[in-house]
Design a protein around this motif. Structure first.
Motif, PDB file in Angstrom:
ATOM      1  N   TYR A  95      42.664  43.626  31.178  1.00  0.00           N
ATOM      2  CA  TYR A  95      41.546  43.906  32.076  1.00  0.00           C
ATOM      3  C   TYR A  95      40.923  42.617  32.607  1.00  0.00           C
ATOM      4  N   MET A  96      40.745  41.628  31.740  1.00  0.00           N
ATOM      5  CA  MET A  96      40.150  40.372  32.200  1.00  0.00           C
ATOM      6  C   MET A  96      41.082  39.634  33.157  1.00  0.00           C
ATOM      7  N   GLN A  97      42.378  39.711  32.945  1.00  0.00           N
ATOM      8  CA  GLN A  97      43.307  39.058  33.866  1.00  0.00           C
ATOM      9  C   GLN A  97      43.280  39.742  35.239  1.00  0.00           C
ATOM     10  N   TRP A  98      43.216  41.073  35.234  1.00  0.00           N
ATOM     11  CA  TRP A  98      43.122  41.792  36.506  1.00  0.00           C
ATOM     12  C   TRP A  98      41.806  41.440  37.199  1.00  0.00           C
ATOM     13  N   LEU A  99      40.716  41.439  36.453  1.00  0.00           N
ATOM     14  CA  LEU A  99      39.415  41.093  37.029  1.00  0.00           C
ATOM     15  C   LEU A  99      39.391  39.645  37.527  1.00  0.00           C
ATOM     16  N   ARG A 100      40.012  38.731  36.794  1.00  0.00           N
ATOM     17  CA  ARG A 100      40.063  37.336  37.226  1.00  0.00           C
ATOM     18  C   ARG A 100      40.715  37.237  38.602  1.00  0.00           C
ATOM     19  N   GLN A 101      41.844  37.913  38.765  1.00  0.00           N
ATOM     20  CA  GLN A 101      42.530  37.892  40.061  1.00  0.00           C
ATOM     21  C   GLN A 101      41.677  38.537  41.148  1.00  0.00           C
ATOM     22  N   ALA A 102      41.048  39.645  40.835  1.00  0.00           N
ATOM     23  CA  ALA A 102      40.209  40.339  41.817  1.00  0.00           C
ATOM     24  C   ALA A 102      39.031  39.470  42.245  1.00  0.00           C
ATOM     25  N   TYR A 103      38.375  38.837  41.292  1.00  0.00           N
ATOM     26  CA  TYR A 103      37.223  37.994  41.632  1.00  0.00           C
ATOM     27  C   TYR A 103      37.652  36.717  42.350  1.00  0.00           C
ATOM     28  N   GLU A 104      38.802  36.157  41.972  1.00  0.00           N
ATOM     29  CA  GLU A 104      39.280  34.957  42.661  1.00  0.00           C
ATOM     30  C   GLU A 104      39.581  35.230  44.130  1.00  0.00           C
ATOM     31  N   GLU A 105      40.035  36.447  44.436  1.00  0.00           N
ATOM     32  CA  GLU A 105      40.279  36.813  45.839  1.00  0.00           C
ATOM     33  C   GLU A 105      39.005  36.741  46.663  1.00  0.00           C
ATOM     34  N   HIS A 106      37.866  36.884  46.002  1.00  0.00           N
ATOM     35  CA  HIS A 106      36.563  36.806  46.676  1.00  0.00           C
ATOM     36  C   HIS A 106      35.847  35.494  46.346  1.00  0.00           C
ATOM     37  N   GLU A 107      36.638  34.526  45.852  1.00  0.00           N
ATOM     38  CA  GLU A 107      36.135  33.194  45.506  1.00  0.00           C
ATOM     39  C   GLU A 107      34.967  33.240  44.522  1.00  0.00           C
ATOM     40  N   GLU A 108      35.092  34.133  43.538  1.00  0.00           N
ATOM     41  CA  GLU A 108      34.100  34.236  42.477  1.00  0.00           C
ATOM     42  C   GLU A 108      34.791  33.974  41.145  1.00  0.00           C
ATOM     43  N   ASP A 109      34.007  33.543  40.181  1.00  0.00           N
ATOM     44  CA  ASP A 109      34.512  33.252  38.839  1.00  0.00           C
ATOM     45  C   ASP A 109      34.281  34.460  37.942  1.00  0.00           C
ATOM     46  N   VAL A 110      35.346  34.995  37.384  1.00  0.00           N
ATOM     47  CA  VAL A 110      35.253  36.183  36.536  1.00  0.00           C
ATOM     48  C   VAL A 110      34.312  35.948  35.352  1.00  0.00           C
ATOM     49  N   LEU A 111      34.337  34.756  34.793  1.00  0.00           N
ATOM     50  CA  LEU A 111      33.475  34.485  33.649  1.00  0.00           C
ATOM     51  C   LEU A 111      32.003  34.487  34.041  1.00  0.00           C
ATOM     52  N   ALA A 112      31.717  34.002  35.240  1.00  0.00           N
ATOM     53  CA  ALA A 112      30.322  33.944  35.704  1.00  0.00           C
ATOM     54  C   ALA A 112      29.779  35.318  36.059  1.00  0.00           C
ATOM     55  N   VAL A 113      30.663  36.262  36.380  1.00  0.00           N
ATOM     56  CA  VAL A 113      30.222  37.600  36.784  1.00  0.00           C
ATOM     57  C   VAL A 113      30.330  38.602  35.636  1.00  0.00           C
ATOM     58  N   VAL A 114      31.477  38.675  35.023  1.00  0.00           N
ATOM     59  CA  VAL A 114      31.755  39.732  34.044  1.00  0.00           C
ATOM     60  C   VAL A 114      31.090  39.469  32.689  1.00  0.00           C
ATOM     61  N   VAL A 115      31.127  38.248  32.204  1.00  0.00           N
ATOM     62  CA  VAL A 115      30.567  37.977  30.879  1.00  0.00           C
ATOM     63  C   VAL A 115      29.068  38.296  30.825  1.00  0.00           C
ATOM     64  N   PRO A 116      28.252  37.804  31.767  1.00  0.00           N
ATOM     65  CA  PRO A 116      26.818  38.164  31.696  1.00  0.00           C
ATOM     66  C   PRO A 116      26.573  39.673  31.816  1.00  0.00           C
ATOM     67  N   TYR A 117      27.344  40.346  32.668  1.00  0.00           N
ATOM     68  CA  TYR A 117      27.201  41.798  32.818  1.00  0.00           C
ATOM     69  C   TYR A 117      27.490  42.499  31.488  1.00  0.00           C
ATOM     70  N   LEU A 118      28.622  42.156  30.867  1.00  0.00           N
ATOM     71  CA  LEU A 118      28.988  42.824  29.620  1.00  0.00           C
ATOM     72  C   LEU A 118      28.038  42.478  28.480  1.00  0.00           C
ATOM     73  N   VAL A 119      27.653  41.226  28.370  1.00  0.00           N
ATOM     74  CA  VAL A 119      26.719  40.836  27.303  1.00  0.00           C
ATOM     75  C   VAL A 119      25.401  41.579  27.482  1.00  0.00           C
ATOM     76  N   GLY A 120      24.904  41.643  28.703  1.00  0.00           N
ATOM     77  CA  GLY A 120      23.654  42.371  28.963  1.00  0.00           C
ATOM     78  C   GLY A 120      23.773  43.844  28.615  1.00  0.00           C
ATOM     79  N   THR A 121      24.904  44.436  28.942  1.00  0.00           N
ATOM     80  CA  THR A 121      25.112  45.856  28.634  1.00  0.00           C
ATOM     81  C   THR A 121      25.235  46.070  27.138  1.00  0.00           C
ATOM     82  N   LEU A 122      25.982  45.219  26.456  1.00  0.00           N
ATOM     83  CA  LEU A 122      26.115  45.333  25.003  1.00  0.00           C
ATOM     84  C   LEU A 122      24.762  45.184  24.317  1.00  0.00           C
TER      85      LEU A 122
END
Length: 175
Positions: free
Chosen positions: A70-97
């Motif tokens: 899932y993280m590899q798929w998200l990394r590719q998806a976010y890179e297509e939009h010039e975003e960093d998966v770690l900067a977007v997904v990690v804070p979202y998941l940590v906040g939700t957890l």
């Protein structure tokens, strides 16, 4: 230089069983159930009742494989939009957890964040975690929640409630 946490050295585990758990949670949530169905819980308990140490390890490795995929798929998806998966997904998941106070003890959140960072950096979450000893009982629900939240995030951004499950099933061999 090769890392001891390189995914090529990691066992895939029982990805099918881990995916079944995540998919059943997704279907329950999408069906409007905020709590797992007692019948489903009984079936899951029956399914896992005969498991020994090896089967549990396979399930844990399978959940880590899902997180990696899932993280590899998200990394590719976010890179297509010039975003960093770690900067977007990690804070979202940590906040939700952090909001899941009944099933996710606060002391497990750094471990789940580490799994996400490892996977998003191209490392095996399973091998990364094993550096610090065996899984604890308190990490079981957070691990499942992390895999579930990643799948739900993928489904939401693709606007397809089955995308994350299909992503994995299409990648699995047809054994």
């Amino acid at each position: 230089m090769s890392s001891p946490c390189d995914p090529q050295h990691a066992p895939a585990g029982d990805v099918g069983a881990a995916l079944m758990m995540v998919d059943s949670r997704l279907k329950a949530i999408y069906g409007g159930e905020m709590v797992a169905d007692p019948e489903e819980q009984a079936l899951t308990a029956q399914f896992t009742a005969g498991w020994g140490h090896r089967e549990l390890d396979d399930m844990l490795d399978g959940a880590c494989t899902l997180i990696y995929m899932y993280m590899q798929w998200l990394r590719q998806a976010y890179e297509e939009h010039e975003e960093d998966v770690l900067a977007v997904v990690v804070p979202y998941l940590v906040g939700t957890l952090r909001m899941m106070t009944k099933s996710v003890p606060p002391e497990t959140i750094p471990t789940m964040a580490g799994l996400l960072v490892a996977a998003g950096s191209g490392l095996s979450p399973s091998l990364w975690r094993k550096q610090y000893g065996y899984w604890t009982d308190g990490e079981m629900n957070p691990l499942e929640a992390t895999a579930f939240l990643l799948a739900e995030h993928i489904n939401r951004i693709t606007n397809d409630r089955a995308f994350a499950t299909r992503l994995v099933t299409e990648a699995l061999p047809d054994d």
